[in-house]
Scaffold this active site. Structure first.
Site, mmCIF file in Angstrom:
data_model
loop_
_atom_site.group_PDB
_atom_site.id
_atom_site.type_symbol
_atom_site.label_atom_id
_atom_site.label_comp_id
_atom_site.label_asym_id
_atom_site.label_seq_id
_atom_site.Cartn_x
_atom_site.Cartn_y
_atom_site.Cartn_z
ATOM 1 N N ASP A 48 0.812 -1.227 0.000
ATOM 2 C CA ASP A 48 0.000 0.000 0.000
ATOM 3 C C ASP A 48 0.846 1.279 0.000
ATOM 4 O OD1 ASP A 48 -2.848 -0.865 0.136
ATOM 5 O OD2 ASP A 48 -2.132 -1.951 1.897
ATOM 6 N N GLU A 92 -0.071 9.473 1.362
ATOM 7 C CA GLU A 92 -0.743 10.407 2.263
ATOM 8 C C GLU A 92 -0.841 9.863 3.692
ATOM 9 O OE1 GLU A 92 -4.561 12.997 1.685
ATOM 10 O OE2 GLU A 92 -5.179 10.933 1.984
ATOM 11 N N HIS A 105 -11.455 6.022 5.772
ATOM 12 C CA HIS A 105 -10.803 7.226 6.294
ATOM 13 C C HIS A 105 -11.770 8.402 6.263
ATOM 14 C CE1 HIS A 105 -6.680 5.454 5.054
ATOM 15 N NE2 HIS A 105 -6.680 5.567 6.367
ATOM 16 N N CYS A 120 -5.080 10.138 -1.474
ATOM 17 C CA CYS A 120 -4.148 9.172 -0.863
ATOM 18 C C CYS A 120 -2.825 9.079 -1.605
ATOM 19 C CB CYS A 120 -4.738 7.779 -0.873
ATOM 20 S SG CYS A 120 -6.502 7.691 -0.678
#
Ligand code: CIR
Length: 266
Positions: free
Chosen positions: A69, A74, A171, A258
């Site tokens: 990932d 971010e 998120h 992100c």
């Protein structure tokens, strides 16, 4: 005072990381098939180009196969004009991304500090507005981390407020974004939460919730491809848009915010 008009959308620089082939093993809430590293890298290249076209100097870091990932830069850090903060992501598989991004931050900032304590914060849970910074509690960001982060931001002269991320949302910023000029883009669930008070909000229509994650970068708003109602709502509110493909990122719950750390250096 550290806050000012344009703080949340006027940028000079960004840091990104090229997606690895291991992104196929990225974390996700619902399996919609594995992203392809190759297809993701093509989408990522268009993203980097769009940031450059918006006026940013973009540092593109190399892929990290050990961290599936890690293109979602971010989450392990947060940047402000006066320094960068290394965070502590809530997912075990992502913890090592913090030390991997440190040198890129040190190359751009004189001040790089670590989140105090042992709590967790993912950058995806941090919504920077011009006059305050909202920190969403989520499955990744716990109260200890959020409070420590809010305290640090206070020491740096920023107003921070801790809020709840709606149930089932990865998120805080999965469900809202700043469009700049005092306007927020948000899902109805976020609007109903009341966090935004009397701020102007453009509401994302039902069925297009993924498009709540956009980024305002200088004169343009980058919007994911395939969400026509949200696109016209943003344009209708007076913003210039650039549409980008995010189909591979979406398979692992990633969106436009992100994929970069954005900041303004003097
Ligand atoms: C994760 O679950 O951590 C990644 N697959 C997606 C991270 C998305 N990041 C973000 O919303 N800031």
């Amino acid at each position: 005072m550290a806050h000012r008009d344009g703080l949340s959308w006027t940028f000079t620089h960004a840091i990104t990381r090229t997606p690895s082939d291991s992104v196929a093993n990225g974390l996700r809430a619902v399996d919609a098939g594995n992203p392809s590293g190759e297809a993701f890298r093509a989408e990522h290249a268009a993203y980097v180009e769009a940031l450059r076209a918006a006026g940013l100097t973009v540092d593109v870091l190399p892929p990290l196969e050990d961290y599936p990932d890690s293109c979602f830069v971010e989450d392990p850090a947060f940047c402000l004009p006066n320094g960068a903060i290394l965070l502590r992501p809530g997912a075990d598989s992502r913890k090592g991304e913090v030390s991997e991004i440190r040198s890129a931050l040190e190359a751009r900032f004189d001040r790089v500090v670590e989140l105090p304590g042992t709590g967790h914060v993912d950058g995806g849970d941090v919504l920077m507005l011009d006059d305050e910074i909202l920190i969403g509690l989520s499955a990744r960001t716990d109260r200890e981390g959020a409070m420590a982060f809010a305290m640090l931001l206070g020491d740096w002269g920023y107003n921070a407020r801790v809020a709840d991320t709606p149930e089932g949302v990865l998120h805080f910023k999965t469900a809202c974004s700043t469009l700049g000029d005092g306007v927020i883009l948000a899902t109805q669930a976020m609007v109903d939460s009341g966090f935004f008070g009397d701020r102007k909000v453009v509401v994302v229509q039902e069925g297009e919730e993924y498009a709540a994650n956009v980024i305002r970068v200088n004169d343009v708003v980058l919007v994911p491809e395939g969400y026509p109602k949200t696109l016209s709502a943003i344009e209708g509110a007076g913003f210039r848009t650039v549409v980008l493909p995010t189909h591979e990122a979406r398979k692992v719950d990633g969106g436009l915010s992100c994929l970069s750390l954005r900041f303004a250096l003097a």
